[in-house]
Structures are given as C-alpha cells and as structure tokens.
Scaffold this motif. Sequence first.
Motif, PDB file in Angstrom:
ATOM      1  N   UNK A   1      63.030  -1.061  58.377  1.00 20.63           N
ATOM      2  CA  UNK A   1      62.800  -2.376  57.784  1.00 20.63           C
ATOM      3  C   UNK A   1      63.768  -3.382  58.398  1.00 20.63           C
ATOM      4  N   UNK A   2      63.394  -4.671  58.457  1.00 19.35           N
ATOM      5  CA  UNK A   2      64.247  -5.662  59.139  1.00 19.35           C
ATOM      6  C   UNK A   2      65.679  -5.706  58.614  1.00 19.35           C
ATOM      7  N   UNK A   3      65.855  -5.457  57.319  1.00 22.33           N
ATOM      8  CA  UNK A   3      67.201  -5.495  56.737  1.00 22.33           C
ATOM      9  C   UNK A   3      67.967  -4.202  56.963  1.00 22.33           C
ATOM     10  N   UNK A   4      67.285  -3.192  57.515  1.00 22.88           N
ATOM     11  CA  UNK A   4      67.910  -1.876  57.696  1.00 22.88           C
ATOM     12  C   UNK A   4      68.631  -1.469  56.412  1.00 22.88           C
ATOM     13  N   UNK A   5      67.835  -1.376  55.341  1.00 25.13           N
ATOM     14  CA  UNK A   5      68.376  -1.147  54.003  1.00 25.13           C
ATOM     15  C   UNK A   5      69.176   0.141  53.915  1.00 25.13           C
ATOM     16  N   UNK A   6      68.716   1.165  54.611  1.00 23.94           N
ATOM     17  CA  UNK A   6      69.365   2.469  54.531  1.00 23.94           C
ATOM     18  C   UNK A   6      69.759   2.950  55.929  1.00 23.94           C
ATOM     19  N   UNK A   7      70.694   3.892  55.932  1.00 25.31           N
ATOM     20  CA  UNK A   7      71.009   4.573  57.177  1.00 25.31           C
ATOM     21  C   UNK A   7      71.043   6.073  56.912  1.00 25.31           C
ATOM     22  N   UNK A   8      70.536   6.814  57.883  1.00 25.91           N
ATOM     23  CA  UNK A   8      70.560   8.270  57.836  1.00 25.91           C
ATOM     24  C   UNK A   8      71.839   8.724  58.540  1.00 25.91           C
ATOM     25  N   UNK A   9      72.716   9.360  57.786  1.00 24.93           N
ATOM     26  CA  UNK A   9      74.035   9.708  58.299  1.00 24.93           C
ATOM     27  C   UNK A   9      74.163  11.216  58.427  1.00 24.93           C
ATOM     28  N   UNK A  10      74.546  11.661  59.610  1.00 19.17           N
ATOM     29  CA  UNK A  10      74.681  13.085  59.909  1.00 19.17           C
ATOM     30  C   UNK A  10      76.057  13.570  59.462  1.00 19.17           C
ATOM     31  N   UNK A  11      76.059  14.513  58.543  1.00 24.51           N
ATOM     32  CA  UNK A  11      77.288  15.122  58.036  1.00 24.51           C
ATOM     33  C   UNK A  11      77.271  16.601  58.400  1.00 24.51           C
ATOM     34  N   UNK A  12      77.738  16.900  59.622  1.00 20.13           N
ATOM     35  CA  UNK A  12      77.747  18.280  60.075  1.00 20.13           C
ATOM     36  C   UNK A  12      78.797  19.132  59.408  1.00 20.13           C
ATOM     37  N   UNK A  13      79.802  18.495  58.789  1.00 22.20           N
ATOM     38  CA  UNK A  13      80.816  19.268  58.090  1.00 22.20           C
ATOM     39  C   UNK A  13      80.289  19.930  56.843  1.00 22.20           C
ATOM     40  N   UNK A  14      79.328  19.285  56.188  1.00 19.23           N
ATOM     41  CA  UNK A  14      78.701  19.844  54.992  1.00 19.23           C
ATOM     42  C   UNK A  14      77.260  20.265  55.221  1.00 19.23           C
TER      43      UNK A  14
END
Length: 431
Positions: A344-357
């Motif tokens: 979405x234009x506002x980039x409401x969310x981000x998918x964040x990679x948490x390899x530690x967990x």
Amino acid sequence: MKAKPYLYAGTLALAAATGVSLWTAQLGAAPPSAPKVPALQVDPNWPKMPLPVAGDFGTTLKLSTANGKPLPWVTGEVAGTCVDSQDHIFTVNRGNLVAPETNANGPTAISSPTVIEYDPAGNVVNAWNPTGRQAQIHGCFIDYQDNIWIAGNGDGIVEKWTHDGSTMLLQIGTQGVCDNPPANTCGNSGGNPLANMSHTLLNEPANVWVDPGVDPQSGKRGAVYIADGYGNHRVVVFQDNQDGTATYLRQWGDVAGTVNNPLTDFPGLFAAGDGGHPHCVVGGNDGMMYVCDRADDRIEVFTKMGQLVRIIPVVPGTGQTLGIGGVPGLGTAGSAWDLRFTNDPAQTYMFEVDGGNEILHTMSRTLGTIVSDLGQPGHQAGQFTFLHSNTVDSKGNVYTGETINGRRVQKFVHVECNNGNGKGNGNGNCS
C-alpha cells in the motif's frame, strides 16, 4: 472521523451549482479504512519440484554412479531473496552440500548455480553464476531497471548484473581486498581506527538497496546504499554512474559499545561483532532508510543523508540486549535481520525477519509494534531454520530464504485483500 457539520461558503456555492452530489461526497462518503493486517498462508507447492539437474542451465553434466541419471541440484543455503518487475523471484544460493550429498564414493547431488530465477508459478526459468565466490554470497536486490545486485559477506564486493546474468555492469570494491588497513584483510574490523572509512573498498557487505528516486546529494537516480556490516559497521552510499563506475557519496555508522537497551544505548551505531551489523538497508516510501542492527535487536531509521530519526526495537533479549526483567540476552545473532514493506502507498506494515527466534513478524511501520507473528523453529512447511531474508511481490505474497541447516526458499500467499480490492489468494494486488 466524523464529518464536519459545516461547509465553507465557496463550497456551498459550488454545491448549489452542481446539485447535491458534492454535498453527498463531502458529508456522506465513508473515510478510507486502514489496511488490515496481512493474512499469509504457506504454499507447500512452491517452488515446483523437482529442481533442474546436472547439465541444465549450463551446469556440468554429472551422472549418479548408482542409477546413471544426472545428479539433482541442491541450493545449499538460500542467503538472499529478491523480486523483479514481473514478479519473478530470484534467490542467491551458497551451494554448500552436506553429507550424504558429498558422499566420497559418489556424490548424490551437485550445487545449484548461485543465482536461480523462478517465475510466479515456481518454475526455474534461468540460473547462472556471478564472479563472486558462491560460498560467501549474502543478499540481493533488483533495481528499477531490473538489474540484479549481489552482496557477499565473505568478500569485499557488491556486483551489479544484467537481469539475465550475461553481463556484469558494475563492481563496487575489490575482490579479496577489504577496508581493514594496513593489511586490508577481510573480516571484522572491530575497533580498528583505520577501518570503516574507505571511499573505494568494502568489508564483507551484507546487503544493498538502490534508490529509484533522485539522490539529495548527487541529484541523480540510482544511489546505491550498502549495508557494509560483516567486517565494517556502516552504511555507505555510492552513486551508480551508469557507465561501469561508481562514485563515493557519504556514509554513516560506526562500532557501538555494549547495547543493553536498544532504544537508548549507542544510537546510530551498530553492534561491534561480526555477523551483519548492519545486516540490511531498505528505503521506504517515507524517504527514510531502515537499517537492521541485528545483534542489538533494533531497526535504526535514518534520513538518506544519515541523520538518525528513530529506533524501532524488535525483540530485545534475543541478541546481546537485555531481556525481560533485565536478564541477559539469548546470545543468538539477534532479532533484526531483514525487512520489506507492504505494497500500500503508506507502507502500513513491514515484514521483519527475526532469525534469532525463527519468526516472521508483521510490524506497524509507524508505531514500530509487532501486530502478528508467523512461523516457529522447525523444518516443516511454514516453519523456519535460520530464517535469513525476505522479499514481497506486487500481489503481497512473501518469500523467505533460510541459510544454515534450513537451505530453502518458501512462499507465503497473501490470502486476504486487506482493503477489499483485488482478487486475493495471491492472485491480485491486495495492497
């Protein structure tokens, strides 16, 4: 938000001239709703199996000594994932085989090429090898011209290649020579006061992002942001001159001390050890640069000129920061590995990679809070082992890469249109 009970005089006059439609538009229209939290579901049939075999896409033909058939490809660790303008997914693969693939009396597989291109259905449509050493490949990014950029965390180079891998267009840095004087060996420069400042050399860069917009310093498109973070501890920016050369522009960051609290300790700096500090650099539609300080469990947000704007903690207590109640951190590589935004234009969310967990977090970009989690440690579809990278296609589907002991790419289908538009189920742009 409720409609205001009044209109300006000019608006009333216009409404009188055009009938009641404007009045309805002003007072009766429902305000736009914020996108829902994306719903993702693993696709266990992506990519398509089997993968190609020895002899395909220019690989050396090698036959099994047991059945006489061409040996199958094994990707090894899938270090980086990236997507082009046609929603083709690229992975950069380390090709490291393990027993019994390496059986001394006759191997059971061969290493795949470093770069594999999959079409949206998951079929392999191209594969090739860059000049960098495959075992040290790390991140990839596809720019606004559909060229592919590759970083190598065990060397000193970032490479730019044509989409089909036929031509290397640019190399930043020198292979085997790193920004770590006086010997210029590749590896963690730590507190070396002479390192972390070269205008020509890198030191084990983790990842790269290319700006499609105009750079505030050079006035040109195509500024190259490099997370120079396994040996060095900086973000360094070069201008791609589009002629096979690049010009140094600026840099920021240095070695942090002990970070117990990711919000307050050593802001704007990156963890001292090797392991990717910074581990990612990603530009947002807000004009900010989001940078992963992996071991310090935080995403640091900068302007494109390097001014620190905010800090987003991910999961403190995963890397070297303190956990709940002030207990020591788990001592894993950390929780801030990679990130991509929703479409979405506002980039409401981000998918964040948490390899530690071993979790893919969905986070509110503006609030910095975790709103949903996907995955857990394991080897089944939808689980992760050394979750390392991710990318998002135009339809909102998410692709992840796993390295040590995981060695695979997975697809997560965006199953719900988060604003009521599109087709959903991975078949329409749900942004």
